[in-house]
Write an enzyme that holds these catalytic residues in place. Sequence first.
Site, PDB file in Angstrom:
ATOM      1  N   PHE A  53      59.968  58.111  33.567  1.00 42.06           N
ATOM      2  CA  PHE A  53      59.570  58.089  34.971  1.00 42.06           C
ATOM      3  C   PHE A  53      60.857  58.190  35.781  1.00 42.06           C
ATOM      4  O   PHE A  53      61.894  57.662  35.383  1.00 42.06           O
ATOM      5  CB  PHE A  53      58.758  56.848  35.352  1.00 42.06           C
ATOM      6  CG  PHE A  53      58.278  56.949  36.774  1.00 42.06           C
ATOM      7  CD1 PHE A  53      57.269  57.847  37.092  1.00 42.06           C
ATOM      8  CD2 PHE A  53      58.880  56.237  37.793  1.00 42.06           C
ATOM      9  CE1 PHE A  53      56.866  58.017  38.415  1.00 42.06           C
ATOM     10  CE2 PHE A  53      58.478  56.405  39.116  1.00 42.06           C
ATOM     11  CZ  PHE A  53      57.468  57.290  39.428  1.00 42.06           C
ATOM     12  N   THR A  54      60.772  58.859  36.938  1.00 42.04           N
ATOM     13  CA  THR A  54      61.983  59.206  37.706  1.00 42.04           C
ATOM     14  C   THR A  54      62.909  58.010  37.978  1.00 42.04           C
ATOM     15  O   THR A  54      64.073  58.023  37.591  1.00 42.04           O
ATOM     16  CB  THR A  54      61.572  59.866  39.035  1.00 42.04           C
ATOM     17  OG1 THR A  54      60.619  59.024  39.689  1.00 42.04           O
ATOM     18  CG2 THR A  54      60.944  61.230  38.791  1.00 42.04           C
ATOM     19  N   TYR A  74      62.240  30.052  53.771  1.00 39.12           N
ATOM     20  CA  TYR A  74      63.238  30.835  53.031  1.00 39.12           C
ATOM     21  C   TYR A  74      63.176  30.527  51.541  1.00 39.12           C
ATOM     22  O   TYR A  74      63.264  31.417  50.703  1.00 39.12           O
ATOM     23  CB  TYR A  74      64.658  30.564  53.560  1.00 39.12           C
ATOM     24  CG  TYR A  74      65.640  31.511  52.905  1.00 39.12           C
ATOM     25  CD1 TYR A  74      65.853  32.788  53.433  1.00 39.12           C
ATOM     26  CD2 TYR A  74      66.302  31.164  51.726  1.00 39.12           C
ATOM     27  CE1 TYR A  74      66.690  33.683  52.804  1.00 39.12           C
ATOM     28  CE2 TYR A  74      67.143  32.059  51.103  1.00 39.12           C
ATOM     29  CZ  TYR A  74      67.344  33.312  51.643  1.00 39.12           C
ATOM     30  OH  TYR A  74      68.161  34.207  51.021  1.00 39.12           O
ATOM     31  N   ARG A 102      55.206  67.319  40.757  1.00 35.79           N
ATOM     32  CA  ARG A 102      55.672  66.580  39.583  1.00 35.79           C
ATOM     33  C   ARG A 102      56.039  67.619  38.535  1.00 35.79           C
ATOM     34  O   ARG A 102      55.366  67.827  37.556  1.00 35.79           O
ATOM     35  CB  ARG A 102      54.592  65.630  39.035  1.00 35.79           C
ATOM     36  CG  ARG A 102      54.153  64.550  40.001  1.00 35.79           C
ATOM     37  CD  ARG A 102      55.021  63.298  40.030  1.00 35.79           C
ATOM     38  NE  ARG A 102      56.258  63.427  40.733  1.00 35.79           N
ATOM     39  CZ  ARG A 102      57.095  62.405  40.958  1.00 35.79           C
ATOM     40  NH1 ARG A 102      56.821  61.203  40.536  1.00 35.79           N
ATOM     41  NH2 ARG A 102      58.229  62.591  41.598  1.00 35.79           N
TER      42      ARG A 102
HETATM   43  C1  P71 Z   1      54.197  57.019  42.476  1.00 38.54           C
HETATM   44  C2  P71 Z   1      55.282  56.016  42.525  1.00 38.54           C
HETATM   45  C3  P71 Z   1      56.164  55.941  43.741  1.00 38.54           C
HETATM   46  C4  P71 Z   1      57.172  57.012  43.578  1.00 38.54           C
HETATM   47  C5  P71 Z   1      58.350  56.727  42.921  1.00 38.54           C
HETATM   48  C6  P71 Z   1      59.250  57.747  42.661  1.00 38.54           C
HETATM   49  C7  P71 Z   1      58.938  59.052  43.032  1.00 38.54           C
HETATM   50  C8  P71 Z   1      57.773  59.322  43.718  1.00 38.54           C
HETATM   51  C9  P71 Z   1      56.898  58.303  43.987  1.00 38.54           C
HETATM   52  C10 P71 Z   1      56.390  54.397  41.175  1.00 38.54           C
HETATM   53  C11 P71 Z   1      56.592  53.867  39.881  1.00 38.54           C
HETATM   54  C12 P71 Z   1      55.732  54.222  38.784  1.00 38.54           C
HETATM   55  C13 P71 Z   1      56.014  53.760  37.513  1.00 38.54           C
HETATM   56  C14 P71 Z   1      55.155  54.136  36.367  1.00 38.54           C
HETATM   57  C15 P71 Z   1      57.915  52.593  38.330  1.00 38.54           C
HETATM   58  C16 P71 Z   1      57.698  53.030  39.616  1.00 38.54           C
HETATM   59  C17 P71 Z   1      58.642  52.612  40.699  1.00 38.54           C
HETATM   60  N1  P71 Z   1      55.489  55.335  41.408  1.00 38.54           N
HETATM   61  N2  P71 Z   1      57.083  52.957  37.306  1.00 38.54           N
HETATM   62  O1  P71 Z   1      53.638  57.218  41.396  1.00 38.54           O
HETATM   63  O2  P71 Z   1      54.660  55.008  38.966  1.00 38.54           O
HETATM   64  O3  P71 Z   1      58.054  51.665  41.502  1.00 38.54           O
HETATM   65  O4  P71 Z   1      57.947  52.807  43.726  1.00 38.54           O
HETATM   66  O5  P71 Z   1      57.632  50.330  43.498  1.00 38.54           O
HETATM   67  O6  P71 Z   1      59.866  51.316  43.189  1.00 38.54           O
HETATM   68  O7  P71 Z   1      53.904  57.610  43.532  1.00 38.54           O
HETATM   69  P1  P71 Z   1      58.394  51.545  43.050  1.00 38.54           P
END
Ligand code: P71
Length: 461
Positions: A128-129, A76, A386
């Site tokens: 980014f979303t 842990y 996108r």
């Molecule tokens: C990608 C993803 C995953 C994703 C996230 C949201 C909508 C669709 C798909 C995640 C990212 C990313 C950047 C630049 C932060 C995250 C979040 N990308 N920054 O491209 O590309 O990371 O998914 O590990 O939480 O499919 P997380």
Amino acid sequence: MVLVKHKSWAEPYKIKVVEPLFITTREFREKVIAEAGYNTFLLRSEDVYIDLLTDSGTSAMSDRQMAGLMLGDEAYAGSRNFYHMEDAIRKYYGYKYVVPTHQGRGAEHIMSSILIKAGDFIPGNMYFTTTKLHQELAGGVFVDVIVDDAHDPNSLFPFKGNVDLNKLESVIKKEGANKIPYVAIATTVNMAGGQPISLENLRAVRELTSRYGIRIIHDMTRVAENAFMIKMREEPFKDWSVAEIVKEICSLTDGATMSAKKDALVSIGGFLAVNDEFVFEEARNMVVIYEGLHTYGGMAGRDMEAMAIGIEESVQFDHMHARIGQVHYLGQKLIEFGIPIVRPLGTHGVFLNAKEFLPHIPQENFPAQTLAAEIYIDSGVRSMERGIVSAGRDSTTGEHRFPELELVRLTIPRRVYTQAHMDVVAESVQSVFETRQGINGLKMVYEPKHLRFFQARFEKK
Ligand code: P71
């Protein structure tokens, strides 16, 4: 560094284990995509042939990483794998303090909550979303300060991830430096098409922000891919190693959030890293509330070991050469077929320009969402919208945001598919392109409140 003697690249590995793929019928795909509300996120993975939804958590591990899984210390507290991971982060990225999280958005949540207060502004090189949502939930407003070229799919500017320094300085002057907790810099810029920022530009951003005493927080999700593009495209750095460029990028920033599911070649995991002891202390307090103890943050010991090894593999030149080489192979084929795509080619996928692909479908009828569904119907290839669905609604007016870029992303997992798979994908996109006139748009029939693209449902118009 490996010398490139030949024009062609080849994968720097051979295949030890395979996972079978299954091809379904067009009739079956028409049925299941309708049941999934024309949203590729709602398909079952077993109904997909070639899965180009994302490069996130979908890459293949090396035999060394697999061996690392067996060395998982699932204590842990104080797992030995945490210290391996921390050492790798310090060695390759150079940040002083590390807080593990279950994935990127966990790190974004903590970083945003600590640094942002209500009424703040966060300038950045495109949204980014998940990043923007966490900035908003913390009371901030994201301001886009990326170069205009990034919003133009036909501009051939080689560093579309660059910050427009005039835009950034205007925001600082307008809102005041005390209202700007940090500038958010992503390497590479996902929503622009996986586009890199140059080192020259990042150095200029550092110089400008230092004058105003503003931090830079680095979304380092694809930093090694960005570093490879700098090596290829930015003359002064052509003899630097990918690892040296990665380290230099990180050294120009004050802290970072990381989704290790991309560059770092693991199925799950992330972290935040900072040089500031105060922020570290705050983050260590928060991580135990939302993620887990500060020596695992939601990951298993085995995940942390695989990440430590993955970080090292991610900065190898021949790995990156083959990874980005494959993306460019697909992109080049589509260019030859006359398909409208974002150029120059980025690093983690090929982005179809749905506005030009389906010019007869107005943006409010979701051309990119429609195109992703049509490609699935044609061949079982899964891609991701996108565009307007991902952009969501304006938090004050409640209206749809209408982004310039209305794209479908064909995202390539690392070390998973072959060039033959890329040929099939290109041919499928081409066959949809040939029948594009007969394709109609969609209407949204269910819309979730946050990150709507994940679960929204559509019907044919
Ligand atoms: C990608 C993803 C995953 C994703 C996230 C949201 C909508 C669709 C798909 C995640 C990212 C990313 C950047 C630049 C932060 C995250 C979040 N990308 N920054 O491209 O590309 O990371 O998914 O590990 O939480 O499919 P997380």
